[in-house]
Design a protein around this motif. Structure first.
Motif, PDB file in Angstrom:
ATOM      1  N   VAL A 114      -8.572  15.197   0.880  1.00  0.00           N
ATOM      2  CA  VAL A 114      -8.602  14.228   2.345  1.00  0.00           C
ATOM      3  C   VAL A 114     -10.006  14.053   2.617  1.00  0.00           C
ATOM      4  O   VAL A 114     -10.664  13.048   3.123  1.00  0.00           O
ATOM      5  CB  VAL A 114      -7.974  15.057   3.348  1.00  0.00           C
ATOM      6  N   PHE A 155      -0.304   4.752  -3.043  1.00  0.00           N
ATOM      7  CA  PHE A 155       0.367   5.242  -1.715  1.00  0.00           C
ATOM      8  C   PHE A 155       1.057   6.546  -1.730  1.00  0.00           C
ATOM      9  O   PHE A 155       1.067   7.507  -0.902  1.00  0.00           O
ATOM     10  CB  PHE A 155       1.918   4.218  -1.500  1.00  0.00           C
ATOM     11  N   GLY A 158      -1.782   9.197  -1.330  1.00  0.00           N
ATOM     12  CA  GLY A 158      -2.103   9.302   0.265  1.00  0.00           C
ATOM     13  C   GLY A 158      -0.929  10.202   0.896  1.00  0.00           C
ATOM     14  O   GLY A 158      -1.361  11.050   1.589  1.00  0.00           O
ATOM     15  N   ALA A 159       0.274   9.882   0.626  1.00  0.00           N
ATOM     16  CA  ALA A 159       1.122  10.367   1.194  1.00  0.00           C
ATOM     17  C   ALA A 159       1.113  12.149   0.896  1.00  0.00           C
ATOM     18  O   ALA A 159       1.349  12.858   1.783  1.00  0.00           O
ATOM     19  CB  ALA A 159       2.795  10.109   0.947  1.00  0.00           C
ATOM     20  N   HIS A 162      -1.872  13.727   2.609  1.00  0.00           N
ATOM     21  CA  HIS A 162      -1.834  13.994   3.965  1.00  0.00           C
ATOM     22  C   HIS A 162      -0.777  15.337   4.296  1.00  0.00           C
ATOM     23  O   HIS A 162      -0.982  15.753   5.204  1.00  0.00           O
ATOM     24  CB  HIS A 162      -1.391  12.613   4.504  1.00  0.00           C
TER      25      HIS A 162
ATOM     26  N   VAL B 114      -9.311   9.681   7.306  1.00  0.00           N
ATOM     27  CA  VAL B 114      -9.353  10.310   5.996  1.00  0.00           C
ATOM     28  C   VAL B 114     -10.331  11.790   5.938  1.00  0.00           C
ATOM     29  O   VAL B 114      -9.939  12.665   5.684  1.00  0.00           O
ATOM     30  CB  VAL B 114      -9.533   9.354   4.735  1.00  0.00           C
ATOM     31  N   PHE B 155       4.390  10.774   6.029  1.00  0.00           N
ATOM     32  CA  PHE B 155       4.037  10.036   4.722  1.00  0.00           C
ATOM     33  C   PHE B 155       3.536   8.936   5.025  1.00  0.00           C
ATOM     34  O   PHE B 155       2.649   8.458   3.870  1.00  0.00           O
ATOM     35  CB  PHE B 155       5.484  10.207   4.028  1.00  0.00           C
ATOM     36  N   MET B 156       4.044   8.080   5.827  1.00  0.00           N
ATOM     37  CA  MET B 156       3.563   6.764   6.309  1.00  0.00           C
ATOM     38  C   MET B 156       2.211   6.897   6.687  1.00  0.00           C
ATOM     39  O   MET B 156       1.396   6.011   6.146  1.00  0.00           O
ATOM     40  CB  MET B 156       4.370   6.089   7.237  1.00  0.00           C
ATOM     41  N   ILE B 157       1.779   7.720   7.485  1.00  0.00           N
ATOM     42  CA  ILE B 157       0.371   7.700   7.762  1.00  0.00           C
ATOM     43  C   ILE B 157      -0.601   8.070   6.776  1.00  0.00           C
ATOM     44  O   ILE B 157      -1.411   7.484   6.391  1.00  0.00           O
ATOM     45  CB  ILE B 157      -0.043   8.780   9.073  1.00  0.00           C
ATOM     46  N   GLY B 158      -0.361   9.110   6.019  1.00  0.00           N
ATOM     47  CA  GLY B 158      -0.946   9.226   4.594  1.00  0.00           C
ATOM     48  C   GLY B 158      -1.151   7.999   3.785  1.00  0.00           C
ATOM     49  O   GLY B 158      -2.221   7.976   3.266  1.00  0.00           O
ATOM     50  N   ALA B 159      -0.008   7.636   3.445  1.00  0.00           N
ATOM     51  CA  ALA B 159      -0.166   6.362   2.758  1.00  0.00           C
ATOM     52  C   ALA B 159      -0.790   5.174   3.212  1.00  0.00           C
ATOM     53  O   ALA B 159      -1.729   4.766   2.479  1.00  0.00           O
ATOM     54  CB  ALA B 159       1.270   5.748   2.262  1.00  0.00           C
ATOM     55  N   HIS B 162      -4.727   6.289   3.042  1.00  0.00           N
ATOM     56  CA  HIS B 162      -5.532   6.171   1.796  1.00  0.00           C
ATOM     57  C   HIS B 162      -5.538   4.787   1.431  1.00  0.00           C
ATOM     58  O   HIS B 162      -6.588   4.237   0.745  1.00  0.00           O
ATOM     59  CB  HIS B 162      -4.548   7.065   0.779  1.00  0.00           C
ATOM     60  N   THR B 163      -4.733   3.962   1.830  1.00  0.00           N
ATOM     61  CA  THR B 163      -4.780   2.652   1.386  1.00  0.00           C
ATOM     62  C   THR B 163      -5.757   1.832   1.929  1.00  0.00           C
ATOM     63  O   THR B 163      -6.565   1.077   1.327  1.00  0.00           O
ATOM     64  CB  THR B 163      -3.307   1.628   1.723  1.00  0.00           C
ATOM     65  N   ILE B 168     -10.591   2.504  -4.614  1.00  0.00           N
ATOM     66  CA  ILE B 168     -10.031   1.888  -5.966  1.00  0.00           C
ATOM     67  C   ILE B 168     -10.366   0.387  -5.846  1.00  0.00           C
ATOM     68  O   ILE B 168     -10.306  -0.258  -4.509  1.00  0.00           O
ATOM     69  CB  ILE B 168      -8.666   2.123  -6.418  1.00  0.00           C
TER      70      ILE B 168
END
Lengths: 197, 197
Positions: A114, A155, A158-159, A162, B114, B155-159, B162-163, B168
């Motif tokens: 992170v 994705f 990231g999930a 986190h 992040v 999970f959504m927040i992490g994805a 990161h996106t 990348i």
DNA sequence: GTCTATACTGAGATAGAC
DNA sequence: GTCTATCTCAGTATAGAC
């Protein structure tokens, strides 16, 4: 003393898990460990190499376990694609097991990802494992374009990252958290390709 | 000069988007902006408050747009739940639009989440908006326990975070990226509840 | 080989002159 | 409003004691 190194590692793990890497100073670590400032540079060389060793020590066995389980699942699948639930399970379960014995370690790992630290360590220790798993996922998802598949991997990363940090209060154990993550991610991966892209 | 402040903000945005917040020093910013070191503390008070203003300036209009679109979708749904694809679309599209004009801003936002920065700013500026959206998602997902729903939000927040960082290489535009993210997340949210948990 | 003391550079922050 | 000088604390480096 041979355990000066150990005392430093333990104190660093504790502090970094709690506050993050950037927020943890070497002077905090040596105070907590009861050692001299210069001993960190004697044993590790730099703050970054200390983190490097902290991660590697425990990540190596976890990664070995991951590949072991994936190999088993691959054998069970007998040449066909391993179901993505099982691929994800092989990746996450060793982490969950490590978490029950060493709850701090998982948080350190989350911090590393992170905070975007140690790209070199990630590259060296995790990329080979990650590539195996990405390959295994790919076999089960032939309906996606290369590009869309790559994004879904992002994705997922990231999930996962986190979730590992777990800054929100832990309801239930780590195993439950991972079971839920697998359900969520599997459905996401299995979704039909995005229209017109 | 009135635009000393502006020059600082522009230089900071550029540098932070590229290197991250922690890696960007005030001395780099003032060199790039061609101003004096103390002027940052005169105009902003601290490095953190500089970031705060950087984020707020652009996050406020984005958040307003988000609520506007969600309100429209809610009206269209006429009291019933808004489909989660639309909820996610309302949340992500204003960010994508901002990204086409100000590509740096989105990366700064990603960095903030992040790197775990500015919990206070996130709390103040984003929590109300996030709560509206979480409420809207919840209406469409009555099959999930409160706990499982909360985790899927994580999970959504992490994805998303990161996106947004997009470290990348960007294949395709931001709009495509978001369309794919919506497909992935919707499927994840719609997945049946985890068994036995 | 291991540890201590101490100094160096660069970070963010601040006081006060102009 | 702006600039200089300075403070504290960070990570780092090294000389030398045991």
């Amino acid at each position: 003393m041979i355990d000066t190194k150990q005392k430093i590692l333990d104190a660093a793990e504790q502090l970094i898990a709690g506050q993050g890497y950037a927020a943890t100073s070497l002077r905090q670590i040596i105070t907590s460990a009861g050692v001299n400032l210069a001993s960190i540079h004697y044993h590790f060389g730099s703050k970054e190499e200390l983190l490097d060793e902290l991660v590697r020590r425990k990540a190596v066995p976890v990664n070995e376990k991951r590949l072991e389980i994936l190999d088993r699942y691959a054998a069970e699948a007998g040449g066909g694609p391993v179901p993505i639930e099982k691929v994800l399970d092989a990746f996450l379960t060793p982490m969950a097991e490590a978490a029950t014995r060493q709850p701090q370690f998982v948080r350190v790992m989350g911090r590393v990802i992170v905070e975007g630290l140690l790209p070199a360590v990630i590259q060296k220790n995790f990329q080979p494992v990650l590539n195996r798993f990405i390959g295994a996922l790919r076999e089960g998802l032939p309906h996606l374009s290369a590009s869309e598949f790559q994004w879904r991997i992002q994705f997922m990363i990231g999930a996962m990252a986190h979730t590992m940090c777990g800054t929100i209060e832990q309801d239930g154990d780590f195993g439950t958290r991972i079971a839920r993550l697998i359900v969520f991610l599997s459905a996401g991966f299995r979704a039909p390709a995005t229209e017109g892209k």
